[in-house]
Design an enzyme around this catalytic site. Structure first.
Site, PDB file in Angstrom:
ATOM      1  N   GLU A 278      50.664  42.484 -47.734  1.00  0.00           N
ATOM      2  CA  GLU A 278      49.152  43.020 -47.572  1.00  0.00           C
ATOM      3  C   GLU A 278      49.126  44.697 -47.884  1.00  0.00           C
ATOM      4  OE1 GLU A 278      47.343  40.763 -45.401  1.00  0.00           O
ATOM      5  OE2 GLU A 278      47.511  38.902 -45.925  1.00  0.00           O
ATOM      6  N   PRO A 279      49.578  45.184 -48.549  1.00  0.00           N
ATOM      7  CA  PRO A 279      49.834  46.959 -48.441  1.00  0.00           C
ATOM      8  C   PRO A 279      48.308  47.439 -48.717  1.00  0.00           C
ATOM      9  CG  PRO A 279      51.100  46.528 -49.751  1.00  0.00           C
ATOM     10  CD  PRO A 279      51.109  45.045 -49.132  1.00  0.00           C
ATOM     11  N   GLY A 280      47.986  48.298 -48.018  1.00  0.00           N
ATOM     12  CA  GLY A 280      46.209  49.042 -48.461  1.00  0.00           C
ATOM     13  C   GLY A 280      46.446  50.523 -48.849  1.00  0.00           C
ATOM     14  N   ARG A 317      36.035  59.505 -43.433  1.00  0.00           N
ATOM     15  CA  ARG A 317      36.795  59.040 -42.122  1.00  0.00           C
ATOM     16  C   ARG A 317      37.046  60.128 -41.355  1.00  0.00           C
ATOM     17  NH1 ARG A 317      42.160  59.371 -43.297  1.00  0.00           N
ATOM     18  NH2 ARG A 317      42.140  57.772 -41.912  1.00  0.00           N
ATOM     19  N   TYR A 321      36.325  58.743 -37.657  1.00  0.00           N
ATOM     20  CA  TYR A 321      38.672  58.645 -36.878  1.00  0.00           C
ATOM     21  C   TYR A 321      37.795  60.018 -37.009  1.00  0.00           C
ATOM     22  CZ  TYR A 321      37.886  54.214 -40.186  1.00  0.00           C
ATOM     23  OH  TYR A 321      37.545  52.805 -40.988  1.00  0.00           O
ATOM     24  N   CYS A 347      22.843  66.501 -43.053  1.00  0.00           N
ATOM     25  CA  CYS A 347      22.271  67.058 -41.754  1.00  0.00           C
ATOM     26  C   CYS A 347      22.868  66.131 -40.653  1.00  0.00           C
ATOM     27  CB  CYS A 347      20.524  66.836 -42.396  1.00  0.00           C
ATOM     28  SG  CYS A 347      20.004  67.578 -43.707  1.00  0.00           S
ATOM     29  N   GLU A 348      23.716  66.432 -40.664  1.00  0.00           N
ATOM     30  CA  GLU A 348      24.829  65.940 -39.282  1.00  0.00           C
ATOM     31  C   GLU A 348      26.056  66.723 -38.593  1.00  0.00           C
ATOM     32  OE1 GLU A 348      24.855  62.694 -37.781  1.00  0.00           O
ATOM     33  OE2 GLU A 348      23.342  62.447 -39.248  1.00  0.00           O
ATOM     34  N   TYR A 375      40.550  54.601 -48.260  1.00  0.00           N
ATOM     35  CA  TYR A 375      39.395  54.342 -47.686  1.00  0.00           C
ATOM     36  C   TYR A 375      38.397  55.537 -48.010  1.00  0.00           C
ATOM     37  CZ  TYR A 375      42.044  50.871 -45.756  1.00  0.00           C
ATOM     38  OH  TYR A 375      42.540  49.094 -45.633  1.00  0.00           O
TER      39      TYR A 375
HETATM   40  C1  PLP Z   1      43.112  46.046 -44.088  1.00  0.00           C
HETATM   41  C2  PLP Z   1      44.282  45.354 -44.044  1.00  0.00           C
HETATM   42  C3  PLP Z   1      44.801  45.069 -44.814  1.00  0.00           C
HETATM   43  C4  PLP Z   1      45.149  46.767 -45.159  1.00  0.00           C
HETATM   44  O1  PLP Z   1      45.499  47.717 -44.491  1.00  0.00           O
HETATM   45  P1  PLP Z   1      45.592  48.716 -44.688  1.00  0.00           P
HETATM   46  O2  PLP Z   1      46.415  49.454 -43.653  1.00  0.00           O
HETATM   47  O3  PLP Z   1      45.334  49.558 -45.871  1.00  0.00           O
HETATM   48  O4  PLP Z   1      47.792  48.752 -45.476  1.00  0.00           O
HETATM   49  C5  PLP Z   1      46.054  43.973 -45.185  1.00  0.00           C
HETATM   50  N1  PLP Z   1      45.227  42.835 -44.619  1.00  0.00           N
HETATM   51  C6  PLP Z   1      44.260  42.817 -43.929  1.00  0.00           C
HETATM   52  C7  PLP Z   1      43.992  41.309 -43.283  1.00  0.00           C
HETATM   53  C8  PLP Z   1      43.255  43.385 -43.979  1.00  0.00           C
HETATM   54  O5  PLP Z   1      41.863  43.484 -43.747  1.00  0.00           O
END
Ligand code: PLP
Length: 420
Positions: A278-280, A317, A321, A347-348, A375
């Site tokens: 599940e890469p993002g 971000r 963070y 204004c922060e 993100y």
């Molecule tokens: C956010 C998320 C991802 C993706 O995470 P990355 O750090 O962007 O790869 C995959 N699975 C789940 C359940 C998430 O909440």
């Protein structure tokens, strides 16, 4: 940033074959720019390493949910990982398929479950016993059986792997490892659920492989127990979280990571199970840049500020963070560099994009805020009644507007004043 997609030609930053100066002139700033080539390259790194294996890639929509970005992945054959019915609507609008989609998230509402069930999602990644009950009820009312996986919290040792933030006992995500077997037994006993898999997601911006292998070991131990209890686990979902280079991080290469995980699963004798990724961030992070223009230079006794037209509402971000994004000039200059904090107009005091950066800039100059594809826009807001930025996708020599810049009147179009 993706080396091939973002490079200088004649001292000018280019996204593929298009000059960032002309992008800023044509579409205005602040401007998110994505490279189709870089998105494709990152997806292929995953897909090629999965080739010939029982493994599938589910793009985490929350990292970047622009329809054009999702469509690039859909055309490449990707599945998707969603965390809301809003994201389901996006993937359907972008040409993705519900049957290739897994539904994650700790707080799905019954209405969202019903929508996803009707659409025919591949699996619900369930995070608690109450959620199992809710899903069972929704499925019963719909006259269906809902495919489920339990998100197990592998409680991987944080001492050896300090990057992990979501796979620990102390956070809100997933079913506790020690409760997982009993929870699977409960799920198996519910008439309108069908147990199909197991999943985890141990954190984000992870730059080592070993926490994943530890998590896989924990999951497979559990799978072996669950199957002696009579359930069938068809797939193992290892989640997302692989890190990227923002500064000097050295995450494993995508292919190396995928092969290590698949190899480990095979070594443990589980090669017959399908593996989900599940890469993002690792797909989209280094495929995007945020272009911004310098408005003012403000020298100070302790600090010099470069005030730009992008702000924390555009890229949250750093404020959220203290995240680092490299900031580069769009046009290289030989002038003497000075140290600046690059800040926005909001204004922060938390509205900063980069601290102590060596830059040779003048008002009117363009800067590129690198690695902004993940993100970035998705977390943007209208704070200070600032319209959200436009988004552009570059494909070789062509740039296409894939989201219009918001206009101020849109921001309060749904508001009204009291009649008396
Ligand atoms: C956010 C998320 C991802 C993706 O995470 P990355 O750090 O962007 O790869 C995959 N699975 C789940 C359940 C998430 O909440």
């Amino acid at each position: 940033m993706s080396q091939s997609a973002f490079s200088y030609a004649d001292g000018i930053l280019h996204v593929e074959g298009v000059s960032a100066v002309s992008l800023a002139e044509q579409f205005g700033t602040p401007l998110y720019v994505y490279s189709r080539g870089a998105l494709t390259e990152a997806y292929h790194a995953y897909a090629d390493a999965c080739d010939g294996r029982r493994a599938t890639i589910h793009v985490a929509v929350k990292a970047n949910s622009n329809l054009a970005v999702l469509n690039v992945f859909a055309r490449l054959g990707a599945g998707f990982d969603i965390v809301s019915s809003g994201e389901l609507a996006r993937i359907l609008a972008a040409g993705g398929k519900a049957e290739n989609t897994v539904f994650s998230g700790v707080g799905k509402t019954s209405a969202e479950m019903r929508e996803a069930l009707d659409a025919g999602v591949k699996c619900f990644n369930v995070e608690s016993i109450p959620e199992l009950h809710a899903l069972n009820e929704v499925a019963k009312a719909a006259g269906k059986r809902a495919p489920v996986s339990l998100r197990v919290n592998p409680d991987v040792d944080a001492k050896t792997h300090p990057y992990i933030s979501t796979g620990l006992k102390s956070n809100k995500f997933g079913v506790a490892f020690d409760d997982a077997r009993a929870t699977y037994a409960q799920a198996a006993a519910m008439s309108n659920l069908e147990v199909v898999g197991i999943d985890c997601h141990i954190g984000s911006q992870i730059t080592e492989i070993s926490p994943y292998l530890d998590a896989v070991d924990r999951l497979l131990d559990l799978v072996e127990q669950i199957e002696t209890d009579g359930a069938t686990i068809r797939h193992v979902d290892v989640g997302g979280g692989l890190g990227i280079t923002y500064d000097d991080e050295t995450p494993p290469d995508i292919g190396e990571f995928v092969r290590a995980v698949l190899g480990h699963i095979e070594k443990r004798g589980h090669a017959h199970r399908e593996v989900y990724f599940e890469p993002g961030r690792s797909l989209v992070g280094n495929a995007g840049v945020l272009l911004t223009r310098v408005e003012y230079l403000k020298p100070g006794e302790e600090k010099n500020f470069a005030i730009v037209d992008a702000a924390m509402n555009d890229l949250a971000r750093p404020a959220m963070y203290e995240a680092f994004h490299r900031i580069v000039p769009v046009v290289k200059s030989d002038a003497k560099a000075q140290t600046y904090d690059v800040v926005g107009p909001v204004c922060e005091s938390g509205d900063w994009l980069g601290r102590d950066r060596e830059l040779a800039v003048e008002p009117g100059d363009l800067l590129g805020i690198c690695s902004a594809g993940a993100y970035g826009f998705v977390m943007s807001s209208n704070y200070n009644t600032r319209p959200r930025a436009a988004e552009v996708m570059v494909d070789r020599e062509r740039a296409r507007l894939v989201r219009e810049r918001e206009e101020v009147r849109q921001l309060f179009a749904g508001e009204s004043i009291l009649p008396d």
